[in-house]
Write a protein that holds these residues in place. Structure first.
Motif: not given
Length: 640
Positions: A289-290, A389, A392
């Motif tokens: 998840r970026p 995140n 990430y």
């Protein structure tokens, strides 16, 4: 004026030339702009010239090969050597699995060349299979492979193919059992279903490690192939494979696709050196998840998620004249119960509803409701803002490992030997025409073969081609918007011709002047005299301007003289009189009168005469001893 007329004449001539050239453009077949056109072989051109006669005078002779060939077929004689398949297609219903499609040998329906026959697929929605052995097998060594044949979709094509297969050489090859699973080395030719127009080139490549065969497909041509399937003309399809591992596909001797067996096939001949590890799995804690919701964000205290998005407008007022007691719809007073209405079966009859006529003139009827508006306090459901995140890790992909099946074939041209040719087809359209098959290694041999067969068909088709007007009308029937283009194309040159070339209406004065010019020729002396008159008119205009300037200066001089005379008289009255003075005074008076009279005379003549062009001033001395007296002397210059 003369040069202007000359320019209009040239413009008119240019418009007429452009219109003529446009009207005489011949309707020649050309491929798409991306098609690279190759020149015919010189021998092919000579053969075409020899046959360039009237279509009614064409004399057909069966083509004969001029060099080494591996297979030829013209279908002009007995259908010898061709074998119909007696087997069934696998993985298909028994009703349609059998290869029972019918073949015939016959001439073309249109643009017929007497004596020239071909193999025609006659059945619809059936499987067809027919094959023949080559004169001698083709071994992929150091010679090119050239495969060439003709196809004509006489009824167009809905769904079906016209491709051929070059069957791989093997000890157990039996043409009576030729079907879709029979091993082949090359498949080449047109195929179409729906709006997908294809030109196949597929070869089966042998994996040197496993011995298994994989199909390699050439990339789709960039050329629009649609017209080759729908124009109901005979087209020539050619495949050229070269020992340098390159290939070319041609239609009507024009290249539509070319490339490398190593680089332009799908999938590639040589596999990748590294592949993804099939046993590698993404870790459970891998974060792709970026962005994530901010965990520290808190919903504001004044954030009310229960507020509706729309509320009633408290400022709205019911329109005057609103009919609260009137319904919007009322029973139709003119409706009558049908005679066949059965209340026991159909229930109680009710008249259909119609809009209340009283509501047509009123703002509205029925119960009035306040209109809705956007709620200024509406915020919706609260969500935490998104932030980067910190954990990430990117998009996960398996690790690379060496490909255990990797190999490198640097010469894929060295394919499996070919020993037979076959057509294994399914079609929803009948009357697909095949003719003049040839397999050879020399381009000159193939070109000469094409000139003797396909070149003759092309010549006859061109002679029977409808005129340009008929083709334009036919195109407009398929695309009605072309009528607008036609009208504009015709109206533009006509309008320009009328605008620039139509003679202007001549007036009586122009006609009289023209008559005078025609009846009285101008001599060289008269032309010189007219030029002098024009120069005199210019001089006269300049003289008038100078005369106006001189007139102003003259008046200023008169005023100066009068003031000077007054000063002299004043000086004379102050001095004691003497005989000399008396005489001088008389002289002065006489001179004053003379000047005044001269000035008056000059003014009168200036007003009467318009030809005086120069005024010249002169000073005159008087006999008095007190001071000089200035007078004006003028010199009149007459215009010659």
């Amino acid at each position: 004026i003369t040069s202007m007329h000359f320019q209009w004449d040239w413009l008119c001539l240019s418009v007429l030339i452009i219109s003529s050239v446009t009207a005489e453009i011949e309707n020649e077949e050309t491929l798409d702009g991306d098609v690279k056109v190759e020149d015919f072989d010189k021998q092919s051109q000579e053969a075409d010239v020899d046959r360039e006669k009237s279509s009614l005078e064409v004399v057909y002779q069966t083509p004969k090969p001029t060099g080494e060939v591996y297979f030829t077929e013209t279908f002009d004689g007995v259908l010898a050597g061709w074998v119909l398949s007696k087997t069934k297609k696998e993985d298909t219903d028994d009703d349609i699995a059998k290869y029972d499609g019918r073949w015939e040998v016959e001439e073309l329906k249109e643009n017929t060349v007497p004596g020239d026959r071909g193999l025609v697929l006659k059945s619809v929605a059936k499987h067809h299979a027919i094959s023949a052995m080559l004169t001698k097998a083709f071994i992929f060594d150091n010679k090119p492979l050239i495969v060439q044949y003709e196809v004509n979709f006489q009824e167009g094509i809905d769904c079906g193919g016209a491709y051929i297969k070059l069957l791989s050489s093997s000890d157990d090859l039996n043409l009576e059992y030729f079907f879709d699973k029979t091993p082949y080395t090359i498949m080449f030719g047109p195929d179409k279903c729906g709006e997908d127009y294809k030109l196949h080139f597929i070869f089966r490549h042998k994996n040197p490690q496993t011995g298994e065969y994989d199909e390699k497909h050439a990339k789709r041509p960039d050329v629009d192939l649609k017209k080759f399937y729908l124009d109901k003309k005979t087209h020539l399809y050619t495949l050229v494979l070269k020992p340098d591992d390159t290939f070319e596909m041609l239609i009507d001797q024009s290249v539509v696709s070319k490339g490398s067996l190593l680089e332009d096939m799908v999938p590639p001949v040589n596999p990748l050196k590294e592949i993804e590890d099939p046993s590698d799995k993404k870790p459970d804690d891998w974060d792709e998840r970026p962005k994530i919701p901010d965990p520290n964000a808190v919903k504001p205290d004044d954030w009310d998620e229960d507020e509706p998005s729309k509320i009633e407008d408290p400022d709205a007022v019911k329109p005057a004249g609103w009919l609260d007691d009137e319904p919007q719809y009322v029973p139709d007073p003119n409706a009558k119960k049908p005679k066949d209405w059965d209340e026991e079966m159909d229930g109680e009859w009710e008249a259909p509803q119609i809009p209340n006529p009283k509501c047509e003139t009123a703002p509205g009827c029925g119960h009035w409701l306040r209109p809705m508006k956007n709620n200024p306090n509406y915020k919706g459901k609260w969500k935490a803002p998104m932030i980067d995140n910190p954990n990430y890790q990117g998009i996960w992909s398996p690790r690379k490992i060496p490909n255990p099946d990797y190999f490198e074939d640097l010469h894929p041209f060295k394919m499996t030997t070919v020993s037979a040719i076959g057509l294994e087809l399914w079609s929803m359209t009948s009357d697909i025409y095949f003719d003049n098959f040839i397999i050879c290694s020399e381009k000159e041999v193939a070109d000469r073969w094409a000139a003797d067969g396909w070149g003759l068909k092309k010549l006859v088709a061109g002679a029977n081609e409808p005129g340009m007007f008929s083709q334009l009308v036919t195109a407009a029937e398929d695309h009605p918007w072309l009528w607008v283009l036609y009208i504009l194309t015709l109206a533009l040159p006509v309008g320009l011709g009328v605008l620039f070339c139509w003679p202007a209406k001549k007036t009586d004065e122009d006609i009289d002047l023209k008559k005078l010019d025609i009846s009285k020729p101008i001599t060289k002396g008269e032309l010189k005299q007219e030029r002098e008159e024009l120069e005199d008119d210019e001089i006269e205009l300049e003289e008038k301007e100078n005369e106006d300037t001189a007139e102003g200066e003259r008046r200023e001089m008169e005023e100066t003289e009068r003031e000077l005379i007054k000063d002299i008289k004043k000086m004379g009255s102050e001095a004691p009189p003497s005989e000399d003075d008396g005489e001088g005074g008389e002289d002065i008076d006489d001179e004053e009168n003379e000047v005044a009279d001269g000035s008056q005379e000059e003014g009168d003549k200036s007003d009467k005469s318009g030809s005086e062009d120069e005024m010249k001033e002169a000073d005159e001395s008087t006999g008095s001893g007190e001071g000089p007296l200035k007078s004006v002397r003028k010199r009149r210059v007459r215009k010659d």
